[in-house]
Design a protein around this motif. Structure first.
Motif, PDB file in Angstrom:
ATOM      1  N   ARG A 153       1.037  -1.418  -0.496  1.00  0.00           N
ATOM      2  CA  ARG A 153      -0.308   0.476  -0.007  1.00  0.00           C
ATOM      3  C   ARG A 153       0.713   1.372  -0.092  1.00  0.00           C
ATOM      4  NH1 ARG A 153      -3.475  -1.594   5.032  1.00  0.00           N
ATOM      5  NH2 ARG A 153      -1.611  -2.797   5.721  1.00  0.00           N
ATOM      6  N   VAL A 154       1.764   0.688  -0.749  1.00  0.00           N
ATOM      7  CA  VAL A 154       3.007   2.468  -0.759  1.00  0.00           C
ATOM      8  C   VAL A 154       2.061   3.260  -1.602  1.00  0.00           C
ATOM      9  CG1 VAL A 154       5.084   3.428  -1.834  1.00  0.00           C
ATOM     10  CG2 VAL A 154       4.864   1.102  -1.287  1.00  0.00           C
ATOM     11  N   ARG A 155       2.162   4.729  -0.729  1.00  0.00           N
ATOM     12  CA  ARG A 155       1.601   5.544  -1.629  1.00  0.00           C
ATOM     13  C   ARG A 155       2.832   7.110  -1.057  1.00  0.00           C
ATOM     14  NH1 ARG A 155      -3.499   9.420   1.512  1.00  0.00           N
ATOM     15  NH2 ARG A 155      -2.801  10.909   0.889  1.00  0.00           N
ATOM     16  N   ILE A 156       3.117   8.010  -2.619  1.00  0.00           N
ATOM     17  CA  ILE A 156       3.852   8.715  -2.719  1.00  0.00           C
ATOM     18  C   ILE A 156       3.593  10.083  -3.074  1.00  0.00           C
ATOM     19  CG2 ILE A 156       6.000   9.124  -3.014  1.00  0.00           C
ATOM     20  CD1 ILE A 156       7.192   6.488  -3.769  1.00  0.00           C
ATOM     21  N   ASP A 157       3.043  10.750  -2.791  1.00  0.00           N
ATOM     22  CA  ASP A 157       2.301  12.204  -2.787  1.00  0.00           C
ATOM     23  C   ASP A 157       3.605  13.399  -2.603  1.00  0.00           C
ATOM     24  OD1 ASP A 157      -0.434  10.600  -3.159  1.00  0.00           O
ATOM     25  OD2 ASP A 157      -0.090  10.709  -0.608  1.00  0.00           O
ATOM     26  N   PRO A 158       3.593  14.445  -3.907  1.00  0.00           N
ATOM     27  CA  PRO A 158       4.548  15.169  -3.189  1.00  0.00           C
ATOM     28  C   PRO A 158       3.943  16.068  -2.509  1.00  0.00           C
ATOM     29  CG  PRO A 158       2.986  15.694  -5.106  1.00  0.00           C
ATOM     30  CD  PRO A 158       3.014  13.915  -4.637  1.00  0.00           C
ATOM     31  N   PHE A 159       4.755  16.663  -1.633  1.00  0.00           N
ATOM     32  CA  PHE A 159       4.356  17.797  -0.836  1.00  0.00           C
ATOM     33  C   PHE A 159       4.692  19.417  -1.180  1.00  0.00           C
ATOM     34  CE2 PHE A 159       4.800  19.565   3.203  1.00  0.00           C
ATOM     35  CZ  PHE A 159       3.617  19.843   4.278  1.00  0.00           C
ATOM     36  N   ASP A 160       4.582  20.340  -0.842  1.00  0.00           N
ATOM     37  CA  ASP A 160       4.913  21.525  -0.854  1.00  0.00           C
ATOM     38  C   ASP A 160       4.971  22.484   0.080  1.00  0.00           C
ATOM     39  OD1 ASP A 160       5.848  21.048  -4.169  1.00  0.00           O
ATOM     40  OD2 ASP A 160       4.097  21.317  -4.286  1.00  0.00           O
ATOM     41  N   PHE A 161       5.651  23.425   0.233  1.00  0.00           N
ATOM     42  CA  PHE A 161       5.887  23.932   1.715  1.00  0.00           C
ATOM     43  C   PHE A 161       6.863  25.541   1.499  1.00  0.00           C
ATOM     44  CE2 PHE A 161       9.456  21.264   2.511  1.00  0.00           C
ATOM     45  CZ  PHE A 161      10.050  21.987   3.135  1.00  0.00           C
ATOM     46  N   VAL A 162       6.894  26.215   2.494  1.00  0.00           N
ATOM     47  CA  VAL A 162       7.052  27.331   2.138  1.00  0.00           C
ATOM     48  C   VAL A 162       8.506  27.325   3.605  1.00  0.00           C
ATOM     49  CG1 VAL A 162       7.689  29.766   2.119  1.00  0.00           C
ATOM     50  CG2 VAL A 162       5.566  28.484   1.336  1.00  0.00           C
ATOM     51  N   PHE A 163       9.897  27.522   3.532  1.00  0.00           N
ATOM     52  CA  PHE A 163      10.976  27.651   3.489  1.00  0.00           C
ATOM     53  C   PHE A 163      10.632  29.110   5.165  1.00  0.00           C
ATOM     54  CE2 PHE A 163      12.894  23.958   2.675  1.00  0.00           C
ATOM     55  CZ  PHE A 163      13.740  23.151   2.915  1.00  0.00           C
ATOM     56  N   ASP A 164      10.291  29.285   5.902  1.00  0.00           N
ATOM     57  CA  ASP A 164      10.197  30.601   6.191  1.00  0.00           C
ATOM     58  C   ASP A 164      11.038  30.854   7.681  1.00  0.00           C
ATOM     59  OD1 ASP A 164       9.082  32.854   7.882  1.00  0.00           O
ATOM     60  OD2 ASP A 164       6.672  32.448   7.870  1.00  0.00           O
ATOM     61  N   PHE A 165      12.312  31.858   7.248  1.00  0.00           N
ATOM     62  CA  PHE A 165      13.459  32.146   8.202  1.00  0.00           C
ATOM     63  C   PHE A 165      13.124  33.104   8.557  1.00  0.00           C
ATOM     64  CE2 PHE A 165      15.493  28.795   4.822  1.00  0.00           C
ATOM     65  CZ  PHE A 165      16.144  28.567   5.157  1.00  0.00           C
ATOM     66  N   GLY A 166      12.527  33.581   8.564  1.00  0.00           N
ATOM     67  CA  GLY A 166      11.993  34.874   9.302  1.00  0.00           C
ATOM     68  C   GLY A 166      10.617  34.311  10.934  1.00  0.00           C
ATOM     69  N   PHE A 167      10.778  33.252  11.205  1.00  0.00           N
ATOM     70  CA  PHE A 167      10.429  32.185  12.063  1.00  0.00           C
ATOM     71  C   PHE A 167       9.928  33.548  13.714  1.00  0.00           C
ATOM     72  CE2 PHE A 167      14.018  30.674  12.299  1.00  0.00           C
ATOM     73  CZ  PHE A 167      14.178  30.200  13.149  1.00  0.00           C
ATOM     74  N   ASP A 168      10.855  33.957  13.630  1.00  0.00           N
ATOM     75  CA  ASP A 168      11.498  34.555  15.014  1.00  0.00           C
ATOM     76  C   ASP A 168      11.447  35.599  15.150  1.00  0.00           C
ATOM     77  OD1 ASP A 168      13.745  35.180  13.722  1.00  0.00           O
ATOM     78  OD2 ASP A 168      14.726  34.153  15.419  1.00  0.00           O
ATOM     79  N   GLY A 169      10.544  37.147  13.841  1.00  0.00           N
ATOM     80  CA  GLY A 169      10.371  38.140  13.929  1.00  0.00           C
ATOM     81  C   GLY A 169      11.389  38.602  12.556  1.00  0.00           C
ATOM     82  N   THR A 170      12.817  38.268  12.691  1.00  0.00           N
ATOM     83  CA  THR A 170      13.565  39.271  11.969  1.00  0.00           C
ATOM     84  C   THR A 170      12.771  39.085   9.861  1.00  0.00           C
ATOM     85  OG1 THR A 170      15.172  36.805  11.496  1.00  0.00           O
ATOM     86  CG2 THR A 170      15.555  37.937  13.748  1.00  0.00           C
ATOM     87  N   ASP A 171      14.283  38.658   9.316  1.00  0.00           N
ATOM     88  CA  ASP A 171      14.271  38.703   7.887  1.00  0.00           C
ATOM     89  C   ASP A 171      14.640  37.609   7.920  1.00  0.00           C
ATOM     90  OD1 ASP A 171      17.161  39.117   8.385  1.00  0.00           O
ATOM     91  OD2 ASP A 171      17.294  40.828   6.968  1.00  0.00           O
ATOM     92  N   GLY A 172      15.571  36.535   8.797  1.00  0.00           N
ATOM     93  CA  GLY A 172      16.296  35.835   8.399  1.00  0.00           C
ATOM     94  C   GLY A 172      17.310  35.094   7.893  1.00  0.00           C
ATOM     95  N   VAL A 173      18.150  36.063   6.983  1.00  0.00           N
ATOM     96  CA  VAL A 173      19.320  35.780   6.793  1.00  0.00           C
ATOM     97  C   VAL A 173      19.929  35.039   7.426  1.00  0.00           C
ATOM     98  CG1 VAL A 173      21.066  37.109   6.253  1.00  0.00           C
ATOM     99  CG2 VAL A 173      18.992  37.752   5.382  1.00  0.00           C
ATOM    100  N   GLU A 174      20.316  36.051   9.641  1.00  0.00           N
ATOM    101  CA  GLU A 174      20.559  35.422   9.791  1.00  0.00           C
ATOM    102  C   GLU A 174      20.691  34.002  10.473  1.00  0.00           C
ATOM    103  OE1 GLU A 174      24.010  36.504  11.134  1.00  0.00           O
ATOM    104  OE2 GLU A 174      23.471  38.082   9.619  1.00  0.00           O
ATOM    105  N   GLU A 175      19.322  33.317  10.014  1.00  0.00           N
ATOM    106  CA  GLU A 175      19.018  31.808  10.438  1.00  0.00           C
ATOM    107  C   GLU A 175      19.185  31.355   9.445  1.00  0.00           C
ATOM    108  OE1 GLU A 175      16.761  34.613  13.300  1.00  0.00           O
ATOM    109  OE2 GLU A 175      17.483  34.729  11.248  1.00  0.00           O
ATOM    110  N   ARG A 176      19.019  30.837   8.162  1.00  0.00           N
ATOM    111  CA  ARG A 176      19.494  31.122   7.260  1.00  0.00           C
ATOM    112  C   ARG A 176      20.943  30.657   6.728  1.00  0.00           C
ATOM    113  NH1 ARG A 176      19.806  26.532   3.695  1.00  0.00           N
ATOM    114  NH2 ARG A 176      20.851  27.274   1.130  1.00  0.00           N
ATOM    115  N   LEU A 177      21.809  31.369   7.329  1.00  0.00           N
ATOM    116  CA  LEU A 177      23.053  31.635   7.671  1.00  0.00           C
ATOM    117  C   LEU A 177      23.766  30.131   8.553  1.00  0.00           C
ATOM    118  CD1 LEU A 177      25.597  32.430   6.870  1.00  0.00           C
ATOM    119  CD2 LEU A 177      26.383  34.568   7.962  1.00  0.00           C
TER     120      LEU A 177
END
Length: 283
Positions: free
Chosen positions: A200-224
């Motif tokens: 019963r193998v099921r393989i579905d595409p799952f698309d999401f958004v990487f949101d590096f601004g999760f803590d209120g910053t612009d996310g640059v340092e988190e990505r770095l």
């Protein structure tokens, strides 16, 4: 025996991963939630997390009342998972070859889960068959794995600034070789699971958004932080900092920051992620 190259790879990565656990957990949160929604861990279940890392899924499954067991090839990852989930049993071993029920005696597993932990086996058919041998009849397998690099800017955005400076340049990875995108090809993944005896193998595409601004910053340092914790970042620092000095290395990192800022969306670093969300059942 353990896949030594992968054991070394993840042992070297463990320190950076654990130090930035909050970043990884935040940006991967949509994938974690999707796995848990399909796995439905509950009281009375025994759950195995393959490639458990620092214990994100272990913690969530334990919170749902399940008895949890993790397996990872890197001692540093296992130590972090034990600290995070004291009630878990965490084994340092290769899930491809270890007799899991002998190593952690108990009932066969009702659930097997993994978030980006199953793409590194030398022989994936043997690995999934070995895991299945520890699963109860009707047990549910749920995991996420990456689709192609082309669909995932996480493999290139910012890292190319560092990768272009590496010498010698790394050899191109063969399609299907052990590594993050080993299962990018859907048909190959389906054949691996079928060959390992999963139903019963099921393989579905799952698309999401990487949101590096999760803590209120612009996310640059988190990505770095994610980049420098990864293999390309560690290798670049190992090569470049001795040659350029601390100030020169920081100047290179400023180039990475500048590249990331060019990709801000409404002032925040966000970009798409593309995985396969996979479910199967033990006969």
């Amino acid at each position: 025996m353990t896949n030594e190259s992968m054991r070394q790879r993840w042992s070297e990565a463990a320190g950076g991963w654990v130090a930035n656990e909050a970043v990884f957990d935040a940006v991967f949160a949509p994938v974690t939630a999707a796995i848990l929604e399909r796995a439905e861990p509950a009281a009375g279940h025994r759950v195995l997390d393959v490639g458990c890392g620092s214990g994100t899924l272990l913690a969530a499954c334990a919170a749902a009342g399940a008895a949890v067991v993790g397996v990872d090839v890197a001692e540093g990852m296992a130590e972090a998972a034990r600290r995070r989930v004291p009630e878990a049993t965490v084994l340092v071993a290769d899930a491809q070859t270890t007799d899991l029920l002998d190593a952690v005696p108990g009932a066969p597993f009702d659930r097997v889960v993994s978030r980006f932990g199953v793409m590194f086996f030398e022989d994936p058919v043997a690995a999934f068959a070995n895991v299945r041998s520890a699963a109860a009849p009707g047990a549910r397998l749920v995991f996420a794995c990456w689709r192609s690099e082309a669909e995932n800017p996480v493999f290139s955005l910012g890292t190319t600034v560092l990768a272009d400076r590496l010498y010698p340049q790394p050899e191109p990875v063969e399609p299907g070789a052990p590594g993050p995108t080993a299962f990018a090809e859907r048909d190959r993944l389906a054949a691996v699971l079928a060959g390992a005896g999963w139903d019963r193998v099921r393989i579905d595409p799952f698309d999401f958004v990487f949101d590096f601004g999760f803590d209120g910053t612009d996310g640059v340092e988190e990505r770095l932080a994610m980049i420098t914790a990864g293999g390309t970042g560690r290798l670049a620092q190992e090569q470049l900092e001795p040659r350029l000095g601390a100030e020169g290395w920081e100047s290179v990192l400023d180039e990475v920051r500048a590249e990331l800022r060019r990709h801000l969306v409404d002032g925040v670093l966000r970009f798409p992620g593309a995985v396969w969300l996979v479910t199967a059942a033990s006969p």
